[in-house]
Motif scaffolding. Structure first.
Motif, PDB file in Angstrom:
ATOM      1  N   TRP A  26      44.328  33.482  37.558  1.00  0.00           N
ATOM      2  CA  TRP A  26      44.708  35.200  37.434  1.00  0.00           C
ATOM      3  C   TRP A  26      45.762  35.101  38.868  1.00  0.00           C
ATOM      4  O   TRP A  26      46.730  35.892  38.556  1.00  0.00           O
ATOM      5  CB  TRP A  26      43.330  35.804  39.209  1.00  0.00           C
ATOM      6  N   ASP A  80      28.369  36.836  46.587  1.00  0.00           N
ATOM      7  CA  ASP A  80      29.924  35.616  46.274  1.00  0.00           C
ATOM      8  C   ASP A  80      29.309  36.366  44.588  1.00  0.00           C
ATOM      9  O   ASP A  80      31.001  35.825  43.987  1.00  0.00           O
ATOM     10  CB  ASP A  80      29.200  34.577  46.365  1.00  0.00           C
ATOM     11  N   ASP A  82      29.273  38.929  42.874  1.00  0.00           N
ATOM     12  CA  ASP A  82      30.854  40.138  42.611  1.00  0.00           C
ATOM     13  C   ASP A  82      31.772  39.545  42.976  1.00  0.00           C
ATOM     14  O   ASP A  82      32.496  40.162  42.580  1.00  0.00           O
ATOM     15  CB  ASP A  82      30.092  41.120  44.322  1.00  0.00           C
ATOM     16  N   ARG A  83      32.561  38.694  44.000  1.00  0.00           N
ATOM     17  CA  ARG A  83      33.460  38.325  44.328  1.00  0.00           C
ATOM     18  C   ARG A  83      34.052  37.839  42.654  1.00  0.00           C
ATOM     19  O   ARG A  83      35.478  37.704  42.546  1.00  0.00           O
ATOM     20  CB  ARG A  83      33.376  37.634  45.444  1.00  0.00           C
ATOM     21  N   ARG A  85      32.949  38.477  39.523  1.00  0.00           N
ATOM     22  CA  ARG A  85      32.805  39.643  38.477  1.00  0.00           C
ATOM     23  C   ARG A  85      34.605  39.973  39.181  1.00  0.00           C
ATOM     24  O   ARG A  85      35.316  40.738  38.351  1.00  0.00           O
ATOM     25  CB  ARG A  85      31.901  40.609  38.859  1.00  0.00           C
ATOM     26  N   TYR A  86      34.819  40.650  40.474  1.00  0.00           N
ATOM     27  CA  TYR A  86      36.258  41.582  40.875  1.00  0.00           C
ATOM     28  C   TYR A  86      37.322  40.157  39.916  1.00  0.00           C
ATOM     29  O   TYR A  86      37.997  41.154  39.611  1.00  0.00           O
ATOM     30  CB  TYR A  86      35.941  41.331  42.499  1.00  0.00           C
ATOM     31  N   SER A  87      37.521  38.587  40.536  1.00  0.00           N
ATOM     32  CA  SER A  87      38.176  38.838  40.748  1.00  0.00           C
ATOM     33  C   SER A  87      37.948  38.031  38.472  1.00  0.00           C
ATOM     34  O   SER A  87      39.702  38.252  38.289  1.00  0.00           O
ATOM     35  CB  SER A  87      37.969  36.760  40.876  1.00  0.00           C
ATOM     36  N   GLY A  89      37.748  40.261  36.810  1.00  0.00           N
ATOM     37  CA  GLY A  89      37.808  41.690  36.280  1.00  0.00           C
ATOM     38  C   GLY A  89      39.112  41.950  36.790  1.00  0.00           C
ATOM     39  O   GLY A  89      40.477  42.567  35.812  1.00  0.00           O
ATOM     40  N   ARG A  90      39.886  40.886  37.416  1.00  0.00           N
ATOM     41  CA  ARG A  90      41.350  41.583  38.025  1.00  0.00           C
ATOM     42  C   ARG A  90      42.095  40.807  37.333  1.00  0.00           C
ATOM     43  O   ARG A  90      43.037  41.060  36.723  1.00  0.00           O
ATOM     44  CB  ARG A  90      41.711  41.112  39.330  1.00  0.00           C
ATOM     45  N   TYR A  91      41.644  39.438  36.870  1.00  0.00           N
ATOM     46  CA  TYR A  91      42.313  38.661  36.130  1.00  0.00           C
ATOM     47  C   TYR A  91      42.583  39.739  33.946  1.00  0.00           C
ATOM     48  O   TYR A  91      43.813  39.316  33.745  1.00  0.00           O
ATOM     49  CB  TYR A  91      41.400  37.354  35.706  1.00  0.00           C
ATOM     50  N   ARG A  93      42.065  42.557  33.841  1.00  0.00           N
ATOM     51  CA  ARG A  93      43.054  43.954  33.870  1.00  0.00           C
ATOM     52  C   ARG A  93      44.708  43.777  34.483  1.00  0.00           C
ATOM     53  O   ARG A  93      44.829  44.148  33.309  1.00  0.00           O
ATOM     54  CB  ARG A  93      43.042  44.474  35.023  1.00  0.00           C
ATOM     55  N   THR A  94      44.789  42.379  34.895  1.00  0.00           N
ATOM     56  CA  THR A  94      45.954  41.946  34.868  1.00  0.00           C
ATOM     57  C   THR A  94      46.824  41.689  32.932  1.00  0.00           C
ATOM     58  O   THR A  94      48.067  42.377  33.438  1.00  0.00           O
ATOM     59  CB  THR A  94      46.338  40.831  35.994  1.00  0.00           C
TER      60      THR A  94
END
Length: 125
Positions: A26, A80, A82-83, A85-87, A89-91, A93-94
């Motif tokens: 990411w 954890d 959720d954290r 999943r966020y990472s 998702g950000r990867y 989306r980027t």
């Protein structure tokens, strides 16, 4: 003075290396001006880890055994997850933002091998 996790005394021996690899991918994707090769095996592994661990957390929450502290621990695991999943998702989306900005470049340089199947479908639609 900058502190890393080792300076803070965190025990990293039980952290799944796939999660660290995801976060590194990411970060690399964010800082690199070109699109990097899609990490198919890593992403599939992280998705499977999330599914497996979510089942464990759901079972622990469903048991609602508060006397052993399992409910509290399950909530920590959920945070954890959720954290992670966020990472993830950000990867993803980027990468989509890069695809939107670099469609002509990717087509011109034939960088389709760097894309996932879903990204190839997205770019051709």
């Amino acid at each position: 003075m900058s502190q890393n996790n080792d300076d803070l005394g965190f025990d990293q021996s039980n952290i799944n290396p796939s999660i660290n690899n995801l976060i590194n991918c990411w970060r690399n994707e964010i800082h690199c001006p070109e699109i990097l090769p899609y990490q198919n095996e890593l992403i599939d592994e992280v998705k499977q880890l999330l599914v497996d661990q979510q089942e464990v957390v759901n079972d622990a929450i469903a048991n609602d055994d508060k006397k052993d502290g399992e409910y509290f621990t399950a909530n920590l695991y959920q945070m954890d997850l959720d954290r992670i999943r966020y990472s993830l998702g950000r990867y993803l989306r980027t990468r989509l933002l890069k695809l939107d900005n670099m469609i002509e470049y990717i087509n011109y340089n034939q960088l389709f091998d760097y894309l996932s199947y879903e990204e190839r479908v997205y770019i051709t639609s």
